[in-house]
Design a protein around this motif. Structure first.
Motif, short mmCIF file in Angstrom:
data_model
loop_
_atom_site.label_atom_id
_atom_site.label_comp_id
_atom_site.label_asym_id
_atom_site.label_seq_id
_atom_site.Cartn_x
_atom_site.Cartn_y
_atom_site.Cartn_z
N LEU A 47 0.82 -1.20 0.00
CA LEU A 47 0.00 0.00 0.00
C LEU A 47 0.86 1.26 0.00
N VAL A 48 2.00 1.19 0.66
CA VAL A 48 2.89 2.36 0.73
C VAL A 48 3.42 2.68 -0.66
N PHE A 49 3.92 1.68 -1.36
CA PHE A 49 4.43 1.93 -2.71
C PHE A 49 3.33 2.38 -3.66
N THR A 50 2.16 1.80 -3.54
CA THR A 50 1.04 2.21 -4.40
C THR A 50 0.69 3.67 -4.17
N THR A 51 0.73 4.10 -2.91
CA THR A 51 0.50 5.52 -2.61
C THR A 51 1.57 6.39 -3.25
N ALA A 52 2.80 5.92 -3.22
CA ALA A 52 3.89 6.66 -3.87
C ALA A 52 3.65 6.80 -5.36
N ALA A 53 3.19 5.72 -6.00
CA ALA A 53 2.90 5.78 -7.44
C ALA A 53 1.79 6.79 -7.73
N LEU A 54 0.76 6.81 -6.88
CA LEU A 54 -0.31 7.78 -7.06
C LEU A 54 0.19 9.20 -6.89
N LEU A 55 1.01 9.43 -5.88
CA LEU A 55 1.58 10.77 -5.67
C LEU A 55 2.45 11.17 -6.85
N ASN A 56 3.17 10.22 -7.43
CA ASN A 56 3.97 10.52 -8.61
C ASN A 56 3.12 11.10 -9.73
N ILE A 57 1.97 10.48 -9.97
CA ILE A 57 1.10 10.93 -11.04
C ILE A 57 0.58 12.34 -10.75
N LEU A 58 0.09 12.55 -9.55
CA LEU A 58 -0.48 13.86 -9.19
C LEU A 58 0.59 14.94 -9.16
N PHE A 59 1.73 14.63 -8.56
CA PHE A 59 2.80 15.62 -8.47
C PHE A 59 3.40 15.93 -9.84
N SER A 60 3.40 14.95 -10.75
CA SER A 60 3.91 15.21 -12.11
C SER A 60 3.07 16.28 -12.79
N LEU A 61 1.75 16.17 -12.68
CA LEU A 61 0.87 17.16 -13.28
C LEU A 61 1.03 18.52 -12.61
N LEU A 62 1.19 18.52 -11.28
CA LEU A 62 1.37 19.79 -10.57
C LEU A 62 2.66 20.47 -10.98
N MET A 63 3.75 19.71 -11.05
CA MET A 63 5.03 20.29 -11.46
C MET A 63 4.98 20.78 -12.90
N ALA A 64 4.31 20.02 -13.76
CA ALA A 64 4.19 20.45 -15.16
C ALA A 64 3.41 21.76 -15.25
N TYR A 65 2.36 21.89 -14.46
CA TYR A 65 1.58 23.15 -14.47
C TYR A 65 2.42 24.31 -13.95
N PHE A 66 3.23 24.04 -12.91
CA PHE A 66 4.09 25.10 -12.38
C PHE A 66 5.11 25.54 -13.42
N PHE A 67 5.78 24.59 -14.03
CA PHE A 67 6.78 24.96 -15.03
C PHE A 67 6.14 25.64 -16.23
N PHE A 68 4.98 25.14 -16.66
CA PHE A 68 4.31 25.72 -17.82
C PHE A 68 3.89 27.17 -17.54
N THR A 69 3.36 27.41 -16.36
CA THR A 69 2.81 28.73 -16.05
C THR A 69 3.85 29.70 -15.52
N VAL A 70 4.71 29.22 -14.62
CA VAL A 70 5.64 30.12 -13.93
C VAL A 70 6.99 30.17 -14.62
N VAL A 71 7.60 29.02 -14.83
CA VAL A 71 8.96 28.99 -15.38
C VAL A 71 8.95 29.35 -16.86
N PHE A 72 8.12 28.65 -17.65
CA PHE A 72 8.07 28.93 -19.08
C PHE A 72 7.23 30.16 -19.40
N ALA A 73 6.43 30.60 -18.44
CA ALA A 73 5.61 31.80 -18.58
C ALA A 73 4.72 31.75 -19.81
#
Length: 1172
Positions: free
Chosen positions: A432-458
């Motif tokens: 269950l711990v690893f499965t939670t990590a995989a889920l967080l990977n998916i969610l955090f990937s989208l969050l980081m992509a949105y941050f880079f797209f909006t803030v870093v790449f402007a």
């Protein structure tokens, strides 16, 4: 290569190889290999899917501990300690140590960064707005787009630079219809009693409101005729029950101030009106028959003719009175309420039948609040059928209004997809711990992509298509999770899991390489879409590509940290469980039974992927090669020949699934009625000088139209300029695309007419018109031309010119004219229009005077913008696909480092792409925005599995192509299959969505995963088995410093050595590690010889590295035989009959060593065979 079970002792000049105690290095696997420079293991050990960087040594601390316990001599322990120092150095080990000891710090840092990213992106920057989903779905930076925007900026946004415009734009641009204020036609009885129902009455003629009011389409169930009493009553009841009885309708309908809404424009109401009935519920079949007779009588006169065309025609006086009663009621029914096929069947003297019928409501489309409430309350979830008729389509102009809410509602399917993948990963890993990590990977990937797209790449614009990246990340995130946990478990099985640093290091070494290659390939395919001319496509490529790279980063940072946590928790739980083992014997029995069932299931699955599938694929290799090759050729024929990739046929952008009522109206039913196909106005054209045709706005922002950009070197006054323009205008009128009887303004011709007028004195101002009069000779001197041109412009005689505010000189010259083409969405028609006119204008301006050579032509309509979008999709998609294939080939060559394998892989990938796109074409896909995006993405998703197989083939511990193919299939097919299945599931779970992009992306993922798996497993492996490289043939030379895949340490052809080897130590004969391997040393490598199916070497036969099951005569025991690696055959086997309890085995080999290379090509071996 370092064989499992032996350790390496580094000295300055000597390399010592020690045997490990058999009880320590025993493991159950068929294929295993650990090399001095690269570690590669098959099923049962660290798999080949990830490889180690060279010049690294794998150390087994379990062996060291065991040797210490057994009291080995101090010299050996000193040598082992020296090896450990060598191993512990390096970045990879340092990073593994940090993850192991400070995993909580890594987690805290990642979580803190995610919180910071989310806070910054969602609070300091504007949130995405999907209220206008069509925004960004247009071409930017093309010739047509640049000219359209430049002309628009000149006409409407150039007042700071140019004098005020006098031109009447409505006369030469898109037809602008200014509707007069219409007064309601109240019923006569209304004045006497406002509370009584007035019967059938219409607020106004439908001709005044057709495009501004709400409408719906009804269809007869099972093809029932709508012109029947039962059908009309059914529709009459449905419109009242669903729409007109709603309070929002009653308070917002046209002319509701009289106390009653006017009647709807429907077949039932018109039949009641023509039959003198007060309600559509009172009509009979006889009434319907009488109206049908009238329709047959009037159809030849009214067919496809508008009201204005009837009024302007000469035969209007000959129209029968029956056809004009009640304000042309019959014409309204034929033109608006009945499909065009009804009139056409009458003209063909066939029995007319109306399968569909339209209803217009006296409710304006801009009453969005009322319409949205009515739709949400009564229509959105309504079956809307009574068995006679059914509501099929709705036009409330709400598609864009409710799109954001539908997009949010459909996010539940993304949640379901994540939940199913969550369960799938949990079931596969049991953690269950690893499965939670995989889920967080998916969610955090989208969050980081949105941050880079909006803030870093402007990037200023976030289109709704970026949301589709979530579907892609769910699949890819699950794939990486399966790969990582599979590597972790297999490396844990090999190392024992006691040294957590070594376990983490080895897993990361394997995982990082292949994950980097596959992630970079897919991301490169997405980033390649930045060359597209369409803003939404570019934005999607950057966002999705960034999300994939962020998923890779999290997989090698957050995931191993949480896996370390899970590992420690598991060990702690196991200790506590072991203390109470005696008290829970019944539970242990049940657990053992459960584990036994699970092990049997795992054994069956492993047997399928390691034995059954390779045998099935490779035995039928010629069938697979021919079948998949022909399938790829068929895909190419479908794409490039017939039927071909189809361009968008309508300008309507589809945002919802086709079964939705809004899309049904736009794509299915609207064009069946004559009112939707009214003659469109003619295309206005412009020829412009003095304006730079540039799109200087931000190409990433659809709201940024740029600024007006005048040409500073533009001058028009010389006689040569005047004469050339006069000739140009005369030639223009002779062209086939010019409409002579429509608005046209060539200022030089008008100026010539004004200059020829006689000179008179203005009786009001007393100003003499000279020298701008009485001029009979053309062209005019520059001084006279400048003065007269400015005077005529100020008087409004020449409105198509613009003068500069700075120096009052002529700045812009335009020649507006009307083309002979009507506005249309037809690609062929617009292509003919654009090609003929632009080619002619460009050829003329090339021969113009210097200052007039920068003129350009553009049709000024929205339809030409749609044509530009079609062109960009047609050319840009194919170009992006070719660029992506080129990038993929370079990555493949870098990853595989073998020319023959790269060629095989590119044939496989190209065929996969052709079949994938061909399947989409056969499914009826048109090349819209979403389709263009996924076609480009098909290359990136098709290359992953082939790379996995190709790397496994290169790392196989064999020389011949057949053994390598079997090895890559046996070791990689299981992981590839589960990865493909998880992505397939992610696509399948979004199929019930309402948003069109979700369903299209889901279909694409299912198709591309299926075909990519099939082509890589069957076609690519069959090609490699048949024409794959052998030994080092086709390899690209690569120095050890850049050989991060470990290919330089791959199998080589050694030289046999006939010298015997001294025996110094005996080991138990029943050890499986010794029973299944033959160890040799050659060119710095220990090469294991494997015997599949637990077969044993038959010493009386010559086998190419393989043994066969055989039983030896009694009295024969383990012995020693010599292996010639030059031919890979056993030579002169000798069997010694002795006791069965032990067998000879060397204790130590000493080889000359310098600079990590064996100086002498010596072969030493001492195979030990375990007999039954």
């Amino acid at each position: 290569m370092l064989w499992r079970g032996m350790q390496v002792d580094y000295t300055v000049k000597k390399l010592s190889v020690l045997p490990a105690p058999p009880h320590v290095c025993s493991y159950e696997t068929r294929h295993s290999e650990t090399s001095l420079g690269c570690s590669r293991v098959g099923t049962g050990s660290c798999p080949v899917k990830r490889t180690l960087c060279p010049l690294s040594i794998k150390w087994n601390w379990t062996v060291m501990s065991a040797m210490a316990e057994k009291g080995k001599d101090a010299e050996s322990m000193q040598e082992l300690g020296h090896q450990s120092d060598e191993v512990k150095s390096g970045i990879s080990n340092t990073y593994a140590t940090i993850l192991t000891k400070f995993w909580y710090v890594v987690c805290i840092i990642v979580f803190a960064m995610m919180a910071a990213y989310g806070t910054i992106a969602f609070t300091l920057y504007r949130l995405p707005d999907f209220s206008d989903p069509v925004k960004g779905f247009d071409a930017r930076g093309t010739d047509i787009a640049a000219r359209l925007r430049s002309l628009t900026n000149m006409l409407y946004y150039s007042d700071d630079y140019l004098s005020q415009q006098v031109i009447n734009l409505a006369s030469i641009s898109d037809e602008v219809v200014t509707r007069p204020q219409i007064s309601c036609h109240y019923p006569e009885q209304q004045a006497g009693d406002k509370e009584s129902e007035p019967g059938i009455w219409f607020a106004a003629s439908l001709w005044d409101w057709d495009e501004q009011v709400a409408k719906v389409i009804f269809e007869g169930v099972d093809g029932k005729d709508m012109l029947s009493a039962s059908s009309l009553k059914s529709v009459c009841y449905a419109e009242t029950n669903l729409i007109t009885s709603h309070p929002m309708y009653q308070s917002n309908c046209l002319c509701h101030d009289v106390g009653h809404c006017s009647s709807t424009w429907s077949l039932g109401n018109y039949v009641a009106l023509l039959s003198n009935k007060s309600s559509c519920q009172n009509i009979t079949d006889h009434d319907v028959d009488n109206v049908v007779t009238l329709l047959k009588q009037c159809a030849p006169v009214f067919h496809n003719r508008t009201r204005s065309e009837l009024q302007d025609s000469d035969d209007i006086t000959n129209i029968p009175t029956e056809c004009t009663q009640h304000d042309y009621a019959i014409h309204t029914m034929l033109f608006f309420l009945l499909p065009s096929d009804f009139s056409e069947s009458i003209l063909r003297t066939e029995t007319p039948k109306a399968e569909v019928a339209a209803i217009f409501f006296p409710l304006l489309l801009y009453e969005e609040s009322a319409l949205q409430t009515i739709y949400t309350d009564n229509l959105q979830r309504c079956s809307c059928s009574d068995g006679i008729t059914e509501l099929k389509a709705v036009d409330f102009s709400l598609k864009f209004t409710i799109f954001s809410s539908l997009l949010l509602a459909d996010s539940i399917f993304l949640g379901i997809g994540i939940a199913v993948v969550f369960v799938l990963i949990w079931t596969y890993t049991g953690s269950l711990v690893f499965t939670t990590a995989a889920l967080l990977n998916i969610l955090f990937s989208l969050l980081m992509a949105y941050f880079f797209f909006t803030v870093v790449f402007a990037r200023p614009f976030f289109p709704f298509s970026n949301v589709l990246a979530a579907v892609l990340i769910i699949g890819i995130g699950a794939d990486d999770a399966f790969v990582f946990i599979d590597l972790w478990n297999k490396c844990k099985m090999e190392t024992g899991g006691k040294d957590l640093v070594a376990l983490t290091r080895e897993t990361l070494r394997h995982a990082t390489t292949t994950m980097f290659v596959t992630s970079f390939t897919t991301a490169a395919a997405l980033f390649a879409s930045v060359i597209s001319d369409i803003t939404a496509v570019k934005c999607f490529g950057v966002f999705a590509g960034t999300a994939i790279l962020m998923n890779l980063v999290l997989t090698i940072t957050l995931t191993p940290a949480i896996v370390v946590l899970d590992h420690k928790l598991t060990r702690l739980t196991c200790r506590r469980t072991s203390k109470g083992k005696k008290e829970t014997s019944n539970h242990d029995n049940r657990s053992e039974t459960h584990d036994s069932c699970r092990q049997r299931l795992i054994k069956i699955v492993k047997s399928f992927f390691e034995k059954t599938l390779p045998s099935f694929v490779l035995r039928l290799r010629y069938i697979w090669i021919v079948f998949f090759f022909l399938l790829g050729v068929g895909g190419a024929v479908v794409i490039f020949y017939r039927p071909g990739v189809r361009l968008p046929s309508v300008a309507e952008n589809q945002f919802l699934i086709l079964s939705h009522q809004f899309e049904q109206y736009d794509f299915i039913y609207k064009d069946q009625f004559a009112f939707a196909n009214k003659n469109k106005p003619y295309v206005p054209g412009y020829v412009v000088w003095g304006v730079e045709a540039v799109d200087n706005g931000n190409l990433w922002d659809p709201d940024d139209w740029g600024t007006f950009s005048p040409r500073q070197d533009f001058v028009f006054s010389s006689p040569l300029d005047q004469q050339w323009l006069m000739d140009f205008c005369q030639d223009l009128r002779n062209q086939t695309f010019f409409k002579s009887d429509a608005p046209y303004d060539c200022f030089i011709e008008r100026m010539e007419a004004l200059m020829e007028q006689p000179c008179v004195v203005n009786p009001v101002t007393g100003q003499d018109a000279s020298p701008c009069c009485g001029q009979s000779s053309f062209p005019y001197p520059s001084s006279v031309f400048d003065v007269c041109l400015s005077r005529f412009h100020d008087l409004g005689y020449i409105p198509s010119l613009r003068f500069s505010k700075d120096n009052s000189s002529l700045a812009v010259v335009t020649i507006p004219f009307t083309m002979s083409y009507r506005q249309s969405l037809s690609y062929a028609l617009n292509d003919e229009l654009w090609t003929s006119a632009s080619t002619w204008v460009d050829s003329k301006v090339k021969s113009a005077p210097t200052h007039l050579r920068h003129g350009w032509f553009v049709p000024y309509t929205t339809d030409i913008g749609f044509y530009d979008l079609q062109r960009s999709l047609a050319s840009g998609t194919i170009f992006s696909m070719l660029v992506t294939l080129g990038i993929g080939s370079v990555i493949l060559l870098f990853a595989i480092q073998n020319i023959i394998l790269t060629v095989n892989a590119m044939i496989t990938i190209t065929s996969t792409v052709f079949v994938t796109v061909g399947a989409l074409v056969l499914l009826g896909w048109e090349l819209n925005i979403v389709e263009s995006t996924v076609i480009t993405l098909s290359v990136g998703l098709s290359v992953d599995f082939t790379i996995h197989y190709g790397v496994a083939y290169r790392l196989a511990p064999h020389y011949d192509r057949k053994s390598r193919s079997r090895y890559s299939l046996a070791t990689m097919s299981g992981a590839i299959s589960i990865a493909a299945f998880s992505t397939f599931i992610a696509g399948a779970l979004v199929m019930p969505a309402t948003v069109y992009g979700y369903t299209q992306f889901g279909i694409f993922l299912m198709i591309v995963m299926t075909l990519s798996w099939a082509y890589s497993t069957f076609f690519f492996q069959s090609l490699c088995f048949t024409v794959g490289p052998q030994n080092n043939f086709g390899n690209i030379p690569c120095s050890s410093c850049c050989d991060c895949f470990g290919y330089n340490n791959g199998p080589t052809t050694p030289v046999a050595d006939s010298r015997p080897l001294k025996q110094t130590q005996d080991v138990p004969v029943n050890d499986p590690a010794f029973a299944r391997n033959v160890s040799t040393i050659s060119s710095g490598r220990f090469l294991p010889i494997h015997y599949p199916d637990h077969a044993y070497l038959r010493p009386d036969l010559k086998r190419e590295g393989y043994g066969s099951k055989a039983s030896l005569p009694n009295g024969y025991a383990p012995g020693r035989s010599r292996l010639s690696l030059s031919s890979n055959h056993l030579r002169n086997p000798t069997l010694y009959p002795h006791n069965y309890s032990s067998a000879s085995y060397p204790k130590r080999y000493s080889l000359d060593y310098n600079d990590n290379q064996f100086r002498h090509s010596e072969v030493h071996y001492n195979p030990v065979y375990h007999m039954r």
